[in-house]
Design an enzyme around this catalytic site. Structure first.
Site, mmCIF file in Angstrom:
data_model
loop_
_atom_site.group_PDB
_atom_site.id
_atom_site.type_symbol
_atom_site.label_atom_id
_atom_site.label_comp_id
_atom_site.label_asym_id
_atom_site.label_seq_id
_atom_site.Cartn_x
_atom_site.Cartn_y
_atom_site.Cartn_z
ATOM 1 N NE ARG A 145 -2.662 -2.633 2.756
ATOM 2 C CZ ARG A 145 -3.028 -2.942 3.999
ATOM 3 N NH1 ARG A 145 -3.642 -2.051 4.721
ATOM 4 N NH2 ARG A 145 -2.780 -4.129 4.493
ATOM 5 C CD GLU A 178 -3.699 -4.938 13.962
ATOM 6 O OE1 GLU A 178 -3.613 -4.554 12.785
ATOM 7 O OE2 GLU A 178 -4.597 -4.575 14.728
HETATM 8 O O1 LIG Z 1 2.697 -1.187 11.752
HETATM 9 P P1 LIG Z 1 2.597 -2.644 11.422
HETATM 10 O O2 LIG Z 1 2.037 -3.470 12.539
HETATM 11 O O3 LIG Z 1 3.888 -3.188 10.930
HETATM 12 O O4 LIG Z 1 1.520 -2.827 10.258
HETATM 13 C C1 LIG Z 1 1.424 -1.950 9.168
HETATM 14 C C2 LIG Z 1 1.553 -2.683 7.868
HETATM 15 O O5 LIG Z 1 0.491 -3.625 7.731
HETATM 16 C C3 LIG Z 1 -0.113 -3.443 6.457
HETATM 17 O O6 LIG Z 1 0.490 -4.160 5.448
HETATM 18 P P2 LIG Z 1 0.458 -5.751 5.385
HETATM 19 O O7 LIG Z 1 1.650 -6.286 6.090
HETATM 20 O O8 LIG Z 1 -0.867 -6.232 5.835
HETATM 21 O O9 LIG Z 1 0.724 -6.064 3.866
HETATM 22 P P3 LIG Z 1 -0.094 -5.722 2.520
HETATM 23 O O10 LIG Z 1 -0.036 -4.241 2.327
HETATM 24 O O11 LIG Z 1 0.688 -6.454 1.490
HETATM 25 O O12 LIG Z 1 -1.492 -6.221 2.689
HETATM 26 C C4 LIG Z 1 0.058 -1.978 6.198
HETATM 27 O O13 LIG Z 1 -0.093 -1.660 4.828
HETATM 28 C C5 LIG Z 1 1.432 -1.717 6.712
HETATM 29 O O14 LIG Z 1 2.443 -1.971 5.759
HETATM 30 N N1 LIG Z 2 -6.175 -2.845 11.044
HETATM 31 C C1 LIG Z 2 -5.502 -2.811 9.892
HETATM 32 N N2 LIG Z 2 -6.087 -2.382 8.754
HETATM 33 C C2 LIG Z 2 -5.400 -2.358 7.596
HETATM 34 N N3 LIG Z 2 -4.128 -2.715 7.506
HETATM 35 C C3 LIG Z 2 -3.503 -3.136 8.616
HETATM 36 N N4 LIG Z 2 -2.245 -3.550 8.825
HETATM 37 C C4 LIG Z 2 -2.130 -3.869 10.115
HETATM 38 N N5 LIG Z 2 -3.274 -3.667 10.769
HETATM 39 C C5 LIG Z 2 -4.161 -3.206 9.838
#
Ligand SMILES: O=P(O)(O)OC[C@H]1O[C@H](OP(=O)(O)OP(=O)(O)O)[C@H](O)[C@@H]1O
Ligand SMILES: Nc1ncnc2[nH]cnc12
Length: 247
Positions: free
Chosen positions: A72, A109
């Site tokens: 993202r 998370e």
């Molecule tokens: O602060 P944190 O606990 O590290 O979480 C934040 C991260 O989690 C989500 O990505 P995700 O790892 O879900 O990957 P994605 O964007 O590929 O779905 C979000 O886009 C951040 O990169």
């Molecule tokens: N609650 C949440 N929503 C979207 N992206 C996330 N990445 C980690 N936690 C998330």
């Protein structure tokens, strides 16, 4: 940096950006309130306003690297890089980059993951910002910072659209700071003395409860502290890794 100090407090763009982010309960797992920025991308004005807020902040900071976190961070980072005249460096999930990479693992998370970066993409001494949609525990951004610092870059700040206020509340020495005291200390730049050897790293323009503020975030090795001014002036403090709390 606080909303009141950079002209964002009361900015009508923030509410519209917040409103454009869909919250999906129990995705991808029971108990997760998923912040879905794909609906923000559908709203041209809110999407542009989001990018503009970051561009306004970073255009005069001598930043030559915008590092975007897969997936993202790729949606906001390139537009910001183009607008401020910087290069865009993708920080990718494992085995996606074909060149020589360095890797950093981190906890999420909901799981664990790893980020990789092409080593030749960033040079020692370059000033970098890290862009992502959201900071939850800070694990992802901490891994991104470690990657950039390993090749000698200076990470000026990390910027996210959303800052989550969640997870566990664990007693810590920092609870002895009342929120107002911590806030005022920070504003007077004394908080760094009180908390030790931290440096400001993070900025974000919102949180999941639609209370928009801006988060300066302090890092000490892998530990992360977020000090956030949330509407209507509530201050939260998060120390990541083994410690997360709100004042
Ligand atoms: O602060 P944190 O606990 O590290 O979480 C934040 C991260 O989690 C989500 O990505 P995700 O790892 O879900 O990957 P994605 O964007 O590929 O779905 C979000 O886009 C951040 O990169
Ligand atoms: N609650 C949440 N929503 C979207 N992206 C996330 N990445 C980690 N936690 C998330």
């Amino acid at each position: 940096m606080f909303a009141a100090e950079n002209g964002l407090k009361g900015d009508p763009r923030l509410q519209a950006i917040s409103d454009a982010i869909r919250v999906v309960p129990h995705f991808p797992k029971q108990g997760i309130m998923f912040q879905d920025i794909t609906t923000l991308l559908l709203d041209h004005k809110a999407f542009k306003d989001t990018v503009d807020i970051f561009v306004d902040r970073y255009r005069d900071m001598g930043v030559s690297v915008v590092a975007g976190v897969e997936a993202r961070g790729f949606m906001f980072g390139p537009s910001i890089a183009l607008a401020i005249g910087a290069k865009f460096v993708p920080l990718r999930k494992p085995k996606k980059l074909p060149g020589e990479v360095i890797a950093e693992a981190y906890e999420l998370e909901y799981g664990t993951d790893c980020l990789e970066m092409h080593v030749e993409a960033v040079h020692p001494g370059e000033r970098a910002i890290v862009i992502d949609d959201l900071v939850a525990t800070g694990g992802t951004l901490s891994a991104a910072i470690r990657l950039l610092e390993r090749v000698g870059a200076e990470v000026v700040e990390c910027a996210c659209v959303i800052g989550l206020r969640e997870v566990q509340v664990i007693p810590s020495p920092f609870q002895c700071f009342p929120s107002s005291c911590l806030f005022h200390s920070f504003r007077k730049k004394k908080v760094c003395d009180e908390l030790g050897d931290f440096s400001v790293h993070f900025v974000t323009v919102g949180d999941k409860d639609k209370n928009f503020g801006v988060l300066p975030l302090f890092l000490e090795r892998q530990n992360v502290i977020v000090l956030t001014l949330c509407f209507p002036g509530k201050v939260g403090l998060i120390r990541c890794m083994d410690l997360i709390l709100f004042l």
